[in-house]
Design a protein around this motif. Structure first.
Motif, PDB file in Angstrom:
ATOM      1  N   LYS A 265       0.834  -1.207   0.000  1.00 52.15           N
ATOM      2  CA  LYS A 265       0.000   0.000   0.000  1.00 52.15           C
ATOM      3  C   LYS A 265       0.871   1.261   0.000  1.00 52.15           C
ATOM      4  O   LYS A 265       0.558   2.242  -0.672  1.00 52.15           O
TER       5      LYS A 265
ATOM      6  N   THR B 292       2.217   1.828  -3.417  1.00 49.59           N
ATOM      7  CA  THR B 292       1.169   2.371  -4.290  1.00 49.59           C
ATOM      8  C   THR B 292       1.004   3.867  -4.057  1.00 49.59           C
ATOM      9  O   THR B 292       0.887   4.651  -5.010  1.00 49.59           O
ATOM     10  N   LYS B 293       1.018   4.275  -2.788  1.00 46.27           N
ATOM     11  CA  LYS B 293       0.890   5.692  -2.451  1.00 46.27           C
ATOM     12  C   LYS B 293       2.065   6.483  -2.999  1.00 46.27           C
ATOM     13  O   LYS B 293       1.895   7.599  -3.521  1.00 46.27           O
TER      14      LYS B 293
ATOM     15  N   ASN C 124       3.841   5.794  -5.643  1.00 48.51           N
ATOM     16  CA  ASN C 124       3.670   5.911  -7.096  1.00 48.51           C
ATOM     17  C   ASN C 124       2.580   6.916  -7.464  1.00 48.51           C
ATOM     18  O   ASN C 124       2.682   7.610  -8.491  1.00 48.51           O
ATOM     19  N   GLN C 125       1.537   6.994  -6.649  1.00 49.68           N
ATOM     20  CA  GLN C 125       0.468   7.951  -6.918  1.00 49.68           C
ATOM     21  C   GLN C 125       0.971   9.389  -6.826  1.00 49.68           C
ATOM     22  O   GLN C 125       0.601  10.237  -7.639  1.00 49.68           O
TER      23      GLN C 125
END
Length: 209
Positions: free
Chosen positions: A55, A58-59, A61-62
């Protein structure tokens, strides 16, 4: 053959606290069997760190996507910076024709553009510094051209584009990218995200400032 003495491995600090919290939730029979309990605790912690690390990645990369990926309007900070550099290159060529390619201000602007082109999007802080230096050098060259009475419509058009791209870049940085980067970095600095980040090799996101 004499065996080497094994080092004793001790678990201390925040990780031990996590183990304790997980173990307290185990069924009573499991808590009475230290080896089995420890195995369950380790398995639970590894699972939590694995999911949490994914997670966190993912954050990360966002946040980076705000910098490099196009939005619904087909724009991104990386693209706007590239277009600003293109405008700078056109200005250097046009002002070089007006002032002479050997003019100190033209040479300084070219050096600043070369320094900008040597940066990459993986280091927004470096790009910010190079972009700021490029802006200063181009403005000196442009003002010298105007003061000499040698500005043309093409020069004014490219100068307007150069300034416009900077306004867009700073607006995106101030309203979207930097706040997201600061929020992510704040999360990463706290436990247990800092442990997950270390295990996954995920670091802070550079702000564009």
């Amino acid at each position: 053959m004499q065996l080497e003495q094994q080092e004793t491995f001790r678990i201390e600090g925040p990780q031990l606290e996590v183990f304790g919290q997980v173990e307290s939730k185990l069924p009573a029979p499991a808590r009475k069997r230290p080896t089995a309990a420890l195995a369950l605790v380790v398995l639970a912690v590894v699972s939590v760190l694995g999911i949490g690390g994914a997670k966190l990645n993912t954050k990360y990369n966002q946040v980076r996507d705000i910098y490099s990926s196009a939005n619904e309007h087909g724009q991104s900070m990386e693209n706007d910076l590239s277009l600003r550099a293109d405008a700078a290159a056109n200005l250097i060529r046009l002002c070089g024709q007006a002032l002479g390619e050997d003019a100190p201000s033209v040479q300084a602007a070219q050096q600043a553009l070369d320094a900008w082109n040597a940066t990459d999007a993986d280091h927004p802080a470096d790009q910010f510094a190079a972009n700021t230096a490029l802006g200063s050098a181009v403005e000196i060259m442009y003002n010298e051209t105007v003061d000499a009475g040698k500005s043309t419509e093409s020069i004014e058009t490219q100068h307007a584009e150069f300034l416009s791209r900077q306004d867009i870049i700073l607006r995106t940085a101030g309203n979207e990218y930097n706040p997201a980067a600061e929020e992510y970095n704040k999360t990463l600095s706290a436990f247990p995200a800092n442990v997950m980040g270390a295990l996954w090799g995920i670091g802070e996101v550079e702000a564009f400032q």
